[in-house]
Design an enzyme around this catalytic site. Structure first.
Site, PDB file in Angstrom:
ATOM      1  N   LYS A  87      40.655  40.788  20.919  1.00  0.00           N
ATOM      2  CA  LYS A  87      39.409  40.444  21.548  1.00  0.00           C
ATOM      3  C   LYS A  87      39.489  38.695  21.414  1.00  0.00           C
ATOM      4  O   LYS A  87      39.357  38.359  20.348  1.00  0.00           O
ATOM      5  CB  LYS A  87      38.181  40.872  21.387  1.00  0.00           C
ATOM      6  CG  LYS A  87      38.112  42.506  21.631  1.00  0.00           C
ATOM      7  CD  LYS A  87      36.910  43.305  21.225  1.00  0.00           C
ATOM      8  CE  LYS A  87      36.605  43.004  19.786  1.00  0.00           C
ATOM      9  NZ  LYS A  87      37.406  43.979  19.008  1.00  0.00           N
ATOM     10  N   GLU A  88      39.033  38.026  22.362  1.00  0.00           N
ATOM     11  CA  GLU A  88      39.078  36.537  22.219  1.00  0.00           C
ATOM     12  C   GLU A  88      37.543  36.385  21.341  1.00  0.00           C
ATOM     13  O   GLU A  88      36.724  37.106  21.561  1.00  0.00           O
ATOM     14  CB  GLU A  88      38.848  35.779  23.244  1.00  0.00           C
ATOM     15  CG  GLU A  88      40.133  35.566  24.389  1.00  0.00           C
ATOM     16  CD  GLU A  88      40.385  34.543  25.335  1.00  0.00           C
ATOM     17  OE1 GLU A  88      39.619  33.685  25.148  1.00  0.00           O
ATOM     18  OE2 GLU A  88      41.008  34.935  26.315  1.00  0.00           O
ATOM     19  N   LYS A 116      47.871  49.585  27.829  1.00  0.00           N
ATOM     20  CA  LYS A 116      47.197  48.521  28.088  1.00  0.00           C
ATOM     21  C   LYS A 116      46.178  48.036  29.294  1.00  0.00           C
ATOM     22  O   LYS A 116      45.162  47.829  29.106  1.00  0.00           O
ATOM     23  CB  LYS A 116      48.079  47.283  27.941  1.00  0.00           C
ATOM     24  CG  LYS A 116      47.696  45.721  28.010  1.00  0.00           C
ATOM     25  CD  LYS A 116      46.540  45.473  27.136  1.00  0.00           C
ATOM     26  CE  LYS A 116      46.057  43.980  27.261  1.00  0.00           C
ATOM     27  NZ  LYS A 116      45.273  43.669  26.180  1.00  0.00           N
ATOM     28  N   GLY A 125      24.678  42.079  32.854  1.00  0.00           N
ATOM     29  CA  GLY A 125      24.943  40.422  32.707  1.00  0.00           C
ATOM     30  C   GLY A 125      25.434  39.743  34.085  1.00  0.00           C
ATOM     31  O   GLY A 125      24.995  40.634  35.265  1.00  0.00           O
ATOM     32  N   CYS A 185      41.733  38.216  30.994  1.00  0.00           N
ATOM     33  CA  CYS A 185      42.303  39.642  30.955  1.00  0.00           C
ATOM     34  C   CYS A 185      41.818  40.655  31.937  1.00  0.00           C
ATOM     35  O   CYS A 185      42.442  41.046  32.731  1.00  0.00           O
ATOM     36  CB  CYS A 185      42.155  40.380  29.557  1.00  0.00           C
ATOM     37  SG  CYS A 185      43.201  39.529  28.215  1.00  0.00           S
ATOM     38  N   LYS A 209      42.264  39.743  35.831  1.00  0.00           N
ATOM     39  CA  LYS A 209      43.817  39.949  36.139  1.00  0.00           C
ATOM     40  C   LYS A 209      44.386  41.151  35.935  1.00  0.00           C
ATOM     41  O   LYS A 209      45.090  41.662  36.905  1.00  0.00           O
ATOM     42  CB  LYS A 209      44.366  38.736  35.177  1.00  0.00           C
ATOM     43  CG  LYS A 209      45.963  39.026  35.303  1.00  0.00           C
ATOM     44  CD  LYS A 209      46.704  38.046  34.226  1.00  0.00           C
ATOM     45  CE  LYS A 209      46.533  38.188  32.856  1.00  0.00           C
ATOM     46  NZ  LYS A 209      47.179  39.478  32.429  1.00  0.00           N
TER      47      LYS A 209
END
Length: 440
Positions: A157-158, A210, A259, A266, A269
């Site tokens: 996770k960024e 993934k 939100g 990610c 895409k």
């Protein structure tokens, strides 16, 4: 162990640094000479909490090195991680040209056994294509050098990538060769000490895992945004609904925050790529299509609320925008809702004064001197001369602002809260007009 990582972007750099942190000898390679020159000096091209310090520490310790030399990289490590970009093609499918180019480079330069690890997010069947490239090169070289191709997807996770790598929920190893499995398990042993986190499976299942993970999380977000839009029309409060369903352990609280849409490199895409994969197999993935459509629509929700409040007349109005990155703790603006919102506002004749704690350099790179957009040094400065405030990214320093300052600075005293950070009743009592997502 000796490890080579192709690609020094987000995934490659975090992977390389974390493997070096536990004692491995890691060499990262990239075609961008400027980036590599900067990394050798400890200058990191992305913002990720803790990454700067870890790069510098491991450079000093000699466990982490950077190069642009392909032969040096292939000779360096038995593990050859492929962590290059897989951007969406025009039809939404993942573009594998960089992955396959790296595979070709490895095949052209290897002289002994290598474990080639697909770390990039790639469609099902990519490992087979990597093998085809390697076999073609080996035939042309008239050699038969042993190798294995393994799928080892990342789940980073960024904003929390270091913790995610160092303390993973799971480590997926996709291979049909016990030798490669044994080597990968040894490499990941330092991250697997407290309890078993390694899950082994066939390569295609690992590749699909993934995409399935990201598509599931994106689905949860779009589902809640769909409910939020319905709640507004029913006079219900989506925040109460969120608490009500999140308490069910089968659902949980993660990724059910309504939100103004998801973004990043990610989810958008990967949902598109998985949908495209389904189409190629003759299957219509209707749910994936709906997830994408809901998210694209959700990015317009704040603009719709702004336009309705001002009865469609936005010409000459000025809006403060807090948050440009697609999420907190990153400077990444790829597919960010902020981009859709500010571009739509400016196209409607409005001006935008924007601030983000980390993404200002990225915003300047993307927009330059775009007419109608002013990038400010502080959140408070963004309010100056603005009619209303739009909150787009839920950075913690936006959670408890000085509402008296906001009220006294904004011309119209209006807040459009795209992340439901504030309590509507409190703001109304203070004399501010408040619009949230899915709130009455």
């Amino acid at each position: 162990m000796r490890v080579t990582v192709f690609g020094s972007g987000y995934v490659g750099l975090v992977t390389g640094v974390c493997l070096a942190e536990v004692g491995n000898d890691v060499l990262c390679i990239d075609v961008d000479e400027t980036k590599i020159a900067n990394l050798k000096r400890g200058i990191v091209p992305i913002f990720e909490p803790g990454l700067d310090e870890m790069v510098k520490d491991n450079l000093r310790a000699g466990r982490l090195k950077f190069t642009t030399n392909v032969l040096e990289a292939v000779e360096h490590g038995v593990f050859q991680f492929i962590a290059v970009g897989t951007p969406p093609d025009e039809d939404g499918a993942a573009d594998l040209q960089y992955v396959l180019a790296v595979a070709k480079s490895i095949a052209e330069n290897m002289h002994e056994y290598r474990v080639i690890v697909d770390k990039s997010t790639v469609p099902v069947g990519t490992a087979d294509r990597v093998k085809e490239v390697i076999e073609q090169v080996q035939d042309a070289r008239v050699v038969d050098i042993p190798y294995d191709v393994v799928s080892n997807p990342e789940f980073l996770k960024e904003g929390a990538a270091i913790d995610d790598f160092m303390k993973p929920d799971r480590i997926i190893i996709g291979t049909d060769n016990p030798k490669a499995e044994k080597l990968l398990k040894a490499l990941y042993a330092p991250f697997n000490r407290s309890h078993e986190r390694i899950i082994t499976m066939d390569v295609r299942s690992a590749e699909l895992t993934k995409y399935a993970a990201n598509a599931m999380l994106a689905t949860k977000i779009s589902f809640m945004n769909e409910l939020a839009n319905l709640a507004e029309r029913l006079g219900a409060d989506i925040e109460h609904v969120r608490n009500g369903i999140g308490s069910d352990t089968r659902i949980g609280y993660s990724f059910i925050y309504p939100g103004c849409g998801y973004g990043g490199s990610c989810f958008p895409k990967d949902v598109k790529a998985l949908e495209r994969t389904a189409q190629q197999m003759g299957y219509q993935a209707e749910l994936l299509n709906a997830v994408e459509n809901v998210n694209n629509r959700q990015k317009q929700v704040l603009f719709t609320k702004v336009s309705a409040h001002y009865q469609g007349d936005l010409q000459g109005k000025t809006f403060a925008m807090w948050g440009l990155a697609f999420k907190p703790k990153t400077d990444d603006m790829r597919e960010a809702p902020s981009r859709v919102i500010l571009e739509t506002l400016i196209a409607a004749g409005a001006n935008v004064r924007a601030y983000d704690p980390e993404a200002m350099a990225e915003a300047r790179r993307i927009y330059g001197d775009k007419p109608g957009l002013t990038l400010t040094d502080t959140a408070e400065e963004a309010l100056t001369g603005a009619n209303a405030l739009l909150v787009v990214t839920e950075w913690k320093n936006f959670w408890s602002p000085d509402f008296d300052l906001i009220k006294n600075t904004l011309k119209d005293g209006v807040i459009f809260d795209g992340r439901n950070l504030y309590e509507p009743e409190l703001l109304k009592e203070m004399g501010l007009t408040y619009y949230g997502i899915g709130r009455p």
